[in-house]
Design a protein around this motif. Structure first.
Motif, mmCIF file in Angstrom:
data_model
loop_
_atom_site.group_PDB
_atom_site.id
_atom_site.type_symbol
_atom_site.label_atom_id
_atom_site.label_comp_id
_atom_site.label_asym_id
_atom_site.label_seq_id
_atom_site.Cartn_x
_atom_site.Cartn_y
_atom_site.Cartn_z
ATOM 1 N N GLU A 250 -8.858 3.533 -4.443
ATOM 2 C CA GLU A 250 -9.553 3.084 -3.239
ATOM 3 C C GLU A 250 -10.332 1.790 -3.481
ATOM 4 O OE1 GLU A 250 -11.980 6.261 -1.867
ATOM 5 O OE2 GLU A 250 -10.338 7.293 -0.819
ATOM 6 N N GLN B 208 0.796 -1.214 0.000
ATOM 7 C CA GLN B 208 0.000 0.000 0.000
ATOM 8 C C GLN B 208 0.836 1.274 0.000
ATOM 9 O OE1 GLN B 208 -3.259 0.027 2.749
ATOM 10 N NE2 GLN B 208 -4.124 1.888 1.884
ATOM 11 N N ASN B 209 1.890 1.320 0.803
ATOM 12 C CA ASN B 209 2.689 2.541 0.880
ATOM 13 C C ASN B 209 3.321 2.910 -0.454
ATOM 14 O OD1 ASN B 209 2.100 2.943 3.570
ATOM 15 N ND2 ASN B 209 3.981 1.990 4.321
ATOM 16 N N GLN B 210 3.745 1.912 -1.212
ATOM 17 C CA GLN B 210 4.448 2.205 -2.452
ATOM 18 C C GLN B 210 3.545 2.160 -3.680
ATOM 19 O OE1 GLN B 210 8.781 0.928 -2.523
ATOM 20 N NE2 GLN B 210 7.887 -0.720 -1.342
ATOM 21 N N CYS B 211 2.499 1.360 -3.627
ATOM 22 C CA CYS B 211 1.650 1.176 -4.805
ATOM 23 C C CYS B 211 0.344 1.961 -4.777
ATOM 24 C CB CYS B 211 1.318 -0.300 -4.980
ATOM 25 S SG CYS B 211 2.751 -1.377 -5.196
ATOM 26 N N PHE B 212 -0.127 2.328 -3.610
ATOM 27 C CA PHE B 212 -1.455 2.909 -3.519
ATOM 28 C C PHE B 212 -1.502 4.206 -2.715
ATOM 29 C CE2 PHE B 212 -1.941 -1.700 -4.013
ATOM 30 C CZ PHE B 212 -2.703 -1.737 -5.171
ATOM 31 N N SER B 213 -0.350 4.814 -2.463
ATOM 32 C CA SER B 213 -0.313 6.068 -1.712
ATOM 33 C C SER B 213 0.268 7.167 -2.594
ATOM 34 C CB SER B 213 0.543 5.919 -0.449
ATOM 35 O OG SER B 213 -0.013 4.956 0.417
ATOM 36 N N GLY B 214 -0.476 8.257 -2.703
ATOM 37 C CA GLY B 214 -0.023 9.368 -3.522
ATOM 38 C C GLY B 214 -1.035 10.492 -3.454
ATOM 39 N N SER C 125 -4.466 9.195 -4.427
ATOM 40 C CA SER C 125 -4.681 7.811 -4.012
ATOM 41 C C SER C 125 -6.152 7.424 -3.975
ATOM 42 C CB SER C 125 -4.049 7.568 -2.631
ATOM 43 O OG SER C 125 -4.594 8.455 -1.669
ATOM 44 N N GLN C 126 -7.051 8.423 -3.999
ATOM 45 C CA GLN C 126 -8.479 8.095 -4.040
ATOM 46 C C GLN C 126 -8.835 7.327 -5.305
ATOM 47 O OE1 GLN C 126 -7.287 11.129 -4.513
ATOM 48 N NE2 GLN C 126 -8.217 11.993 -6.356
ATOM 49 N N VAL D 69 -7.992 -1.076 -3.300
ATOM 50 C CA VAL D 69 -7.461 -1.258 -1.946
ATOM 51 C C VAL D 69 -8.477 -1.930 -1.036
ATOM 52 C CG1 VAL D 69 -6.710 -0.040 0.136
ATOM 53 C CG2 VAL D 69 -5.827 0.657 -2.097
ATOM 54 N N ARG E 214 4.677 7.746 -9.031
ATOM 55 C CA ARG E 214 3.839 6.607 -8.655
ATOM 56 C C ARG E 214 2.968 6.179 -9.837
ATOM 57 N NH1 ARG E 214 6.763 6.759 -4.887
ATOM 58 N NH2 ARG E 214 6.294 6.525 -2.661
#
Length: 334
Positions: free
Chosen positions: A119, A106-112, A115-116, A122, A185
């Motif tokens: 969702e 999640q920190n590297q693939c889905f946070s930015g 990032s919505q 995720v 990202r």
């Protein structure tokens, strides 16, 4: 990215689940191409290894020191699928999804900044386990990591940007090839139906979004024109590398049809209404063909560069939508 209406490519559709009936970034039917992993490795090629305790990471850098990390997140999804088959409880499946997949990615693939946009991926574990198994089977014998590194290096040589992470995931409910959720990202949602050129041009498209975001996103005006030019720049950038933009397959309009539809779209160019933007950008409604805004954006940027041949990628990338559109000569091309 703040106030981003979209942030992907090819990647063309709305990530939250098909609000538009048009296709989204990268939803194209292409000839199936399978890849064979290569064992060749050198200091100039990507090498997979563990770093900081992480598995499934392929790293590389270009000649200028810009680094790339490709995370084979499909390996974690594969582990989830193997463990979840005998679990029927939705809540237990989600707990396992979080533990096996999200805690590692999640920190590297889905946070930015945007990032919505991811969702849904995720918070909703894949339901079609058979489809995931099929996609992972192809991914496990593919060279997609090296293909990704090569596309990133080619892109960065033309448009230097931030250190970049690309996550490779199997496609299940996602109906797009890729998206960028912010500077540095990118996520690619793989299907075995995608050709090599589609994957590479999608990566180039998303790389432009990612690098543009690192440099020029502040105070950008996200009206319809802003979205069209944003996508048009990424489409044109991809075409410089791979001969055609990802949405080229949808370019079936003749000049008269395009002129008629553009005149219709002009009345709402400065609208920030999400529904109106979707209608024109993604098409599939009210007479607009699929990915209309992407196609037109590509034509506008192409016409600008052709009429300003000495302009660099950096220079046309940072132009405001209004400046680029008004100086493009796009409407004269009709």
């Amino acid at each position: 990215m703040k106030k981003a209406i979209i942030f992907f490519l090819v990647t063309t559709l709305w990530i939250g689940g098909c609000e538009s009936s048009g296709s989204k970034d990268g939803e194209h039917t292409q000839p199936s191409t399978k890849y064979a992993k290569t064992s060749e490795q050198s200091t100039n090629e990507a090498s997979a290894h563990k770093e900081d305790g992480e598995k499934y990471v392929t790293t590389a850098e270009n000649e200028n020191g810009q680094t790339f990390r490709v995370i084979s997140a499909y390996e974690w999804v594969d582990q989830y699928v193997k463990k979840v088959e005998d679990i029927e409880s939705k809540s237990e499946r989600f707990k396992l999804w979080k533990k096996v997949v999200m805690d590692h990615t999640q920190n590297q693939c889905f946070s930015g900044a945007s990032s919505q946009l991811v969702e849904d991926y995720v918070y909703s574990p894949p339901a079609n386990l058979g489809k995931i198994k099929s996609q992972n089977k192809v991914l496990n014998v593919s060279n997609i990591e090296n293909l990704t590194i090569k596309a990133l290096k080619a892109s960065s040589n033309k448009f230097p940007g931030p250190n970049t992470i690309v996550c490779i995931l199997p496609q299940e409910k996602a109906n797009y090839v890729g998206l960028s959720i912010g500077a540095g990202r990118i996520s690619i949602f793989y299907s075995s139906s995608y050709s090599e050129v589609l994957l590479k041009s999608t990566i180039a498209h998303e790389y432009h979004h990612s690098t543009w975001s690192a440099k020029y996103a502040e105070n950008y005006k996200w009206d319809l024109l802003g979205n069209i030019i944003f996508e048009g720049k990424a489409e044109y950038f991809a075409s410089l590398l791979y001969g055609q933009p990802p949405t080229a397959v949808y370019n079936y309009m003749n000049a008269d049809e395009e002129k008629k539809l553009w005149n219709k779209a002009k009345s709402v160019l400065h609208s920030t209404d999400r529904k109106k933007i979707h209608t024109v950008l993604f098409g599939g409604d009210k007479g607009f063909p699929s990915n209309f805004g992407y196609i037109v954006g590509y034509h506008i940027v192409r016409d600008y560069v052709e009429s300003h041949p000495n302009t660099t990628i950096e220079e046309w990338s940072k132009l405001s939508p209004k400046e680029l559109y008004e100086a493009s000569g796009y409407e004269d091309s009709f």
